[in-house]
Design an enzyme around this catalytic site. Sequence first.
Site, short mmCIF file in Angstrom:
data_model
loop_
_atom_site.label_atom_id
_atom_site.label_comp_id
_atom_site.label_asym_id
_atom_site.label_seq_id
_atom_site.Cartn_x
_atom_site.Cartn_y
_atom_site.Cartn_z
CG ASN A 152 -0.25 -0.32 2.51
OD1 ASN A 152 0.46 -1.31 2.60
ND2 ASN A 152 -0.47 0.51 3.52
CD GLN A 180 -3.90 -0.54 -1.38
OE1 GLN A 180 -4.30 -0.20 -2.49
NE2 GLN A 180 -4.15 0.18 -0.29
CB SER A 200 -10.77 -3.82 1.54
OG SER A 200 -11.51 -2.76 2.10
CB ALA A 201 -15.83 -3.12 -1.28
CG HIS A 202 -12.41 1.26 1.45
ND1 HIS A 202 -11.47 2.24 1.57
CD2 HIS A 202 -12.05 0.29 2.34
CE1 HIS A 202 -10.58 1.89 2.49
NE2 HIS A 202 -10.93 0.71 2.98
CB THR A 238 -28.23 -9.06 9.93
OG1 THR A 238 -28.94 -9.65 11.01
CG2 THR A 238 -29.12 -8.96 8.70
CB CYS A 325 0.75 12.26 13.56
SG CYS A 325 1.01 13.28 14.98
N1 PLP Z 1 -4.22 -4.19 3.86
C1 PLP Z 1 -3.73 -3.23 3.05
C2 PLP Z 1 -2.55 -3.54 2.19
C3 PLP Z 1 -4.33 -1.97 3.02
O1 PLP Z 1 -3.83 -1.03 2.21
C4 PLP Z 1 -5.45 -1.73 3.84
C5 PLP Z 1 -6.06 -0.39 3.90
O2 PLP Z 1 -5.39 0.62 3.74
C6 PLP Z 1 -5.93 -2.77 4.66
C7 PLP Z 1 -5.28 -3.97 4.64
C8 PLP Z 1 -7.13 -2.58 5.54
O3 PLP Z 1 -8.30 -2.49 4.76
P1 PLP Z 1 -9.61 -1.80 5.39
O4 PLP Z 1 -9.39 -0.34 5.34
O5 PLP Z 1 -10.73 -2.24 4.50
O6 PLP Z 1 -9.76 -2.33 6.77
#
Ligand code: PLP
Length: 398
Positions: A152, A180, A200-202, A238, A325
Amino acid sequence: MEVYLDHNATTPLRPEVAEAMAECTGWAGIYGNPSSVHNVGRRARHRLEESRGFVAQALGAEPRNVTFTGCGSEAINLAIKGAFFASERPRRHIITSQVEHSAVLKTCRWLETLGCEVTYLSVDPLGRLDPQQVAEAITDHTILATLIHASNEVGTLQPTAEIGALCRERGVAFHVDAVQAVGKLPTSLESLQCDMLSLSAHKLYGPKGVGALVRGDGIELTPLIHGGGQERGLRSGTEAVAQVVGLAKALQLALEEMPEVTLRLWRLRERLLGIVRDLEAVKLNGDPEHTLPHVANLTFMYCDGMALGLNLSLRHIYVSQGSACTAGDMAPSHVLMAMGLSEQAAHGAIRFSIGRDNTDEEIDYVVSEVIGVVRKLRILTAPEDIGKCDENCPCFTR
Ligand code: PLP
């Protein structure tokens, strides 16, 4: 102009995804609890299982082995803690690396307090793991290896399939943090040679509040959340049908558009790297070859990344810094430190993560603003012979 270059932090929800989700919030009659046996519940169950089927097929798993969670972090926690608690061995050892997301690192640190032994593998200066090191770390007590596929912070891709094949040979379960990677690169249980992967969807233009743990057959996990026994008993609560539908829709769009979007992102990244060509004392952090197509992490020597980030924000350019930080102190990124950067170089790092909607004009604006701001910030801090400071300069490393 407002330029968002922080797509590794999160991505905007695509309108097509929002539309698919909206249907499951009531007006189309899809609002039921998927566990209810009446028609309202069954309509919701149908959407849930349709989405599960799509996610399973896309990632090379059986639908029964896809568990929806509240986020990527929860999927990762389920994989690691679930495997730890499911093992009945008296000694339990986990292999991970120093360049993991905190969802993995902090989970492993917590398990250490419960007696788990953990090996944190080091990386080379480009942020890459050596599969041989994984082989050497495996002991008779190793129950799991858990490694990130795409960083990331710096975008570096690991030799994950090679590591996976090795784990398989030695009978060690292998979980991959693919948060990622999914939706950006072709990714499946087979392509990564792993037993479990988290997403992770977002991060792929889907909604916040939903992730998934995808497994192969035969992986024993102990649930972390007990209750109504949803998700085959692995994650009670749920199901958030609209979020799950959004995840599947976002993944579908990402897969359909991947070849074209990937090319476009490579081109934009090349354009952004004009910064490195036109400015002195800048270094690209990470592997130039094995990398996500949309990430460029740059160190600007004699420049504080936080000051640079804030100055760019005032110019409506949004990026991330290489320092975080923590408790009022500026801590340099653990990933950059593990790659051997000096503290000063880690503090001068900025992560640019480009998205599918960024344009050539936006990137050109960013290149010229970054160069201008860095030169201004360096007036008091940089030596006169800064022009000699190229990427091989010893000041970048420890
Ligand atoms: N793993 C990696 C490599 C990520 O970049 C992130 C989020 O920045 C996560 C795990 C965690 O995902 P989430 O924000 O959906 O908890």
